[in-house]
Design an enzyme around this catalytic site. Structure first.
Site, short mmCIF file in Angstrom:
data_model
loop_
_atom_site.label_atom_id
_atom_site.label_comp_id
_atom_site.label_asym_id
_atom_site.label_seq_id
_atom_site.Cartn_x
_atom_site.Cartn_y
_atom_site.Cartn_z
N GLY A 43 42.73 4.40 59.71
CA GLY A 43 43.45 5.64 59.90
C GLY A 43 43.42 6.46 58.62
O GLY A 43 42.60 6.21 57.72
N LEU A 44 44.31 7.42 58.50
CA LEU A 44 44.28 8.30 57.32
C LEU A 44 44.43 7.52 56.03
O LEU A 44 43.71 7.77 55.06
CB LEU A 44 45.37 9.36 57.43
N ALA A 45 45.37 6.57 55.97
CA ALA A 45 45.57 5.82 54.74
C ALA A 45 44.38 4.94 54.43
O ALA A 45 43.87 4.92 53.30
CB ALA A 45 46.85 4.98 54.84
N GLY A 46 43.89 4.18 55.42
CA GLY A 46 42.78 3.27 55.18
C GLY A 46 41.48 3.98 54.92
O GLY A 46 40.74 3.62 53.98
N HIS A 267 61.79 9.51 68.41
CA HIS A 267 61.36 10.91 68.38
C HIS A 267 62.00 11.67 69.53
O HIS A 267 61.96 11.22 70.67
CB HIS A 267 59.83 10.98 68.48
N SER A 285 54.58 17.43 70.38
CA SER A 285 54.73 17.67 68.95
C SER A 285 56.07 18.30 68.59
O SER A 285 56.58 19.17 69.29
CB SER A 285 53.60 18.59 68.47
N ARG A 338 64.85 14.34 63.17
CA ARG A 338 64.59 13.69 64.45
C ARG A 338 65.71 12.77 64.90
O ARG A 338 66.03 12.70 66.08
CB ARG A 338 63.27 12.90 64.35
N HIS A 409 58.89 5.99 68.21
CA HIS A 409 57.73 6.69 67.66
C HIS A 409 57.19 6.03 66.38
O HIS A 409 56.14 5.44 66.38
CB HIS A 409 58.12 8.15 67.38
N ARG A 443 62.16 9.37 59.08
CA ARG A 443 61.05 10.16 58.54
C ARG A 443 61.14 11.59 59.04
O ARG A 443 61.28 11.83 60.24
CB ARG A 443 59.70 9.57 58.95
#
Length: 646
Positions: A43-46, A267, A285, A338, A409, A443
């Site tokens: 994903g984005l981090a990896g 969420h 979203s 949230r 979520h 978050r």
């Protein structure tokens, strides 16, 4: 026994990261070629971590269970990514982003990590623009911004309703470049089932080839986990069905402490559950809350008419609508965080004002925005989200308000890490949602993408070098070493156990049973009686799982039921830890809402005297209680006070 050492640098908070980078150890280019790094997750981090480390000259192996990194769950993050650019000139700053994030997390995050996140956020936008990420732009061609929950400024960069997809494609392009150059080797369709620890340090992983069933061993001088969250412990969540806790749970069993496992985000903007045979939930979203107004009928009579379909939502007059978020939180309105929005929706539905066939839904209405802006503007901003909603629900949201309800979520809890993102196992790192460090008990929207890319592009290249500088004389280890062989043997025995049970119930049967217990007793609302009940029920389900599981097919072949079995086996243990943590934390904060601890107005009531700490749990065995370690949180730059969004 491992110890909690956060390793926060000395000095003023605005200088900590700069000072760390100026004084950390480095690895010279010729030595980087001698170092192997394993990255788990694309994903984005990896993907960003592997690409950055490959660009620096390390030898990187990266693993994902999908057929392509482009299928990572980061793709599902629709609304945007935060950064303190202050393009709107509306008062934003690095400090304000830092403040909003700590406050939004209900003061249960480590200040130093959050400030670093806010500090590097601006570099993320520059990086992504350089990659060609098609962020939305205003009429003059400048990057556009919109607002998200928990903020009074516009700091969220977005690409319509597909920001996660576009950012992931940017990270994937940088990853692909390094794969082509040979610095990164890609292993797809691999399930990472264990972490290998040699002489107290992480030295590799054990994987299963999901296509052939073959068990493989891989060495690395360091291991980086970027495997996302564990929301699927609830069965129904907004997560991809393959999202799992297995690599993180394997790390926990090898000595990595687990931080704040009970902190789960509900969420507020999801399509409501529609049946018993549903396998996942769909997120709408949070960006929709910019122009959509949330309401329920004021009168019970109108609720009944809506359910009987003798009245349409648009026929209810303005004076008979309860815009309850605007009523309760006038300063933030529909853009409260949230956890606040989710509890408010639950309160209205519990009071009998929920809409839809089940009564577990509220309206998200765009009629005012369409009248004010015009349908074309709303369509340009949210068109693909509206289209997705219509395909699922078969109602036109331009004409009829969307129906939404809270759902599981994101998980703020995760593997405990220090300032360097290293776990309590030396050489083992955790990035993105996989760790606990940045979001406290809740978050804020558009911060997940920010953390993933911050950790991968801008943090781990420095912090992992500080560790690897002392590993340049460590030779590559044979995967036939005793520790690798023992880990491989344990993995094989577990998989063979799944096949040999030959019971009567499927994996999903047990997963659903667990999910119902988790949602009922450790979901949006929690209390002591329910949590104790869950601690009684989960071991019973786990015992039944290990005695009555049925898996068709063979071990050494493509068999998705085997990988699902491993994940549910881990969720059955993970769920118990979550409940134990929730029972221990006798306060309400963020997404952790103990019904016994609330203000007169129904808001979360923290206990800063006894619980201003990050919980870090140490594994002591499947059938024995874990040991709780406490990292006391210090608030030197932000005043510790009750949250107020009114």
């Amino acid at each position: 026994m491992s110890k909690i050492e956060s390793k926060i640098p000395d000095g003023p908070i605005a200088e900590k990261w700069s000072n760390f980078k100026s004084h950390c150890k480095l690895v010279n280019p010729s030595n980087k070629r001698k170092i192997d790094i394993i990255v788990v997750g694309t994903g984005l981090a990896g993907a960003s971590a592997a690409a950055s480390l490959g660009e620096l000259g390390y030898n990187v192996k990266i693993f994902c269970y999908q057929d392509s990194p482009r299928r990572a769950h980061s793709i599902a993050a629709q609304g945007g990514i935060n950064a303190a650019k202050n393009y709107q000139n509306d008062g934003d700053s690095v400090f304000r982003l830092f403040y909003d994030t700590v406050k939004g997390g209900d003061y249960r995050a480590r200040e130093a990590n959050v400030y670093r996140l806010a500090e590097v956020s601006n570099s993320i936008i520059d990086q992504c623009v350089a990659q060609g990420v098609p962020f939305a732009r205003d009429y003059g061609g400048l990057l556009d911004n919109r607002s998200f929950g928990g903020a009074q400024v516009s700091r969220t960069f977005y690409a319509r309703g597909q920001t996660g997809q576009q950012l992931l494609l940017g990270a994937y392009s940088t990853l692909s470049r390094q794969i082509k150059k040979g610095t990164v080797k890609m292993y797809n369709r691999r399930d990472v089932l264990d972490v290998v620890v040699v002489d107290g340090k992480a030295r590799g992983v054990i994987t299963r080839n999901l296509t052939t069933g073959e068990i493989e061993k891989h060495f690395g001088h360091a291991v980086v986990l970027a495997t996302g969250g564990y929301g699927n412990v609830f069965f129904l969540s907004t997560n991809a069905m393959g999202s799992n806790v297995t690599p993180a749970w394997a790390a926990y069993k090898k000595g990595a402490f687990f931080g704040n496992p009970c902190f789960t985000q509900i969420h507020p903007t999801c399509i409501p559950v529609h049946g018993d045979f549903q396998s996942k939930l769909t997120l709408m979203s949070e960006s929709l809350r910019n122009d959509g107004r949330i309401w329920v009928p004021k009168n019970i009579e109108d609720v009944e008419k809506l359910r009987n379909k003798t009245l349409k939502p648009k026929d209810i007059s303005e004076e008979n609508r309860d815009y309850y978020l605007e009523r309760r939180y006038p300063a933030f309105g529909n853009l409260v965080p949230r956890d606040v929005a989710s509890r408010a929706a639950k309160e209205r539905c519990d009071a009998g004002y929920g809409v839809g066939a089940t009564g577990l839904a509220v309206f998200l209405d765009f009629s005012e925005a369409i009248g004010r802006l015009g349908k074309s503007v709303v369509e340009a901003r949210y068109g693909n989200l509206f289209q997705m909603y219509e395909k699922i629900v078969d109602e036109n949201p331009y004409e009829t308000p969307m129906m939404i309800y809270p759902a599981v979520h994101y998980t703020m809890g995760g593997i405990w890490v220090d300032y360097n993102l290293m776990t309590t196992v030396p050489g083992l790192y955790a990035l993105g949602e996989c760790n606990f460090s940045d979001h406290g008990a809740n978050r804020l929207g558009a911060s997940a993408l920010m953390q993933g890319l911050a950790d991968g592009y801008f943090v781990i290249p420095y912090t992992i070098a500080d560790y690897l500088a002392d590993e340049i004389h460590t030779p590559r280890m044979s995967v036939d070493a005793p520790e690798f062989v023992a880990a491989e043997k344990a993995v094989k025995e577990r998989l063979e156990k799944f096949i040999s049970i030959k019971g009567t119930h499927s994996v999903d049967y047990f997963h659903k049973k667990l999910g119902k217990v988790m949602w009922e007793y450790c979901g949006m609302g929690r209390n002591e009686e329910g949590l104790k009940k869950a601690l009684e029920l989960i071991p019973v389900i786990r015992k039944e799982f290990w005695s009555d599981l049925k898996i068709n097919g063979e071990l050494n072949e493509y068999n998705p039921e085997i990988e699902k079995a491993g994940r549910v086996a881990d969720f059955l243990e993970m769920g118990e830890l979550m409940v134990r943590d929730a029972l221990n934390r006798r306060e309400s904060c963020g997404g952790h809402f103990r019904e016994e601890m609330q203000t007169e107005e129904g808001e979360a009531k923290r206990d800063d005297v006894n619980f201003a700490y990050a919980a870090a749990w140490e594994y002591t065995g499947t059938d024995s209680e874990p040991v709780l370690h406490k990292e006391q949180l210090e608030f030197k730059d932000i005043e510790l006070k009750q949250r107020n969004y009114k």
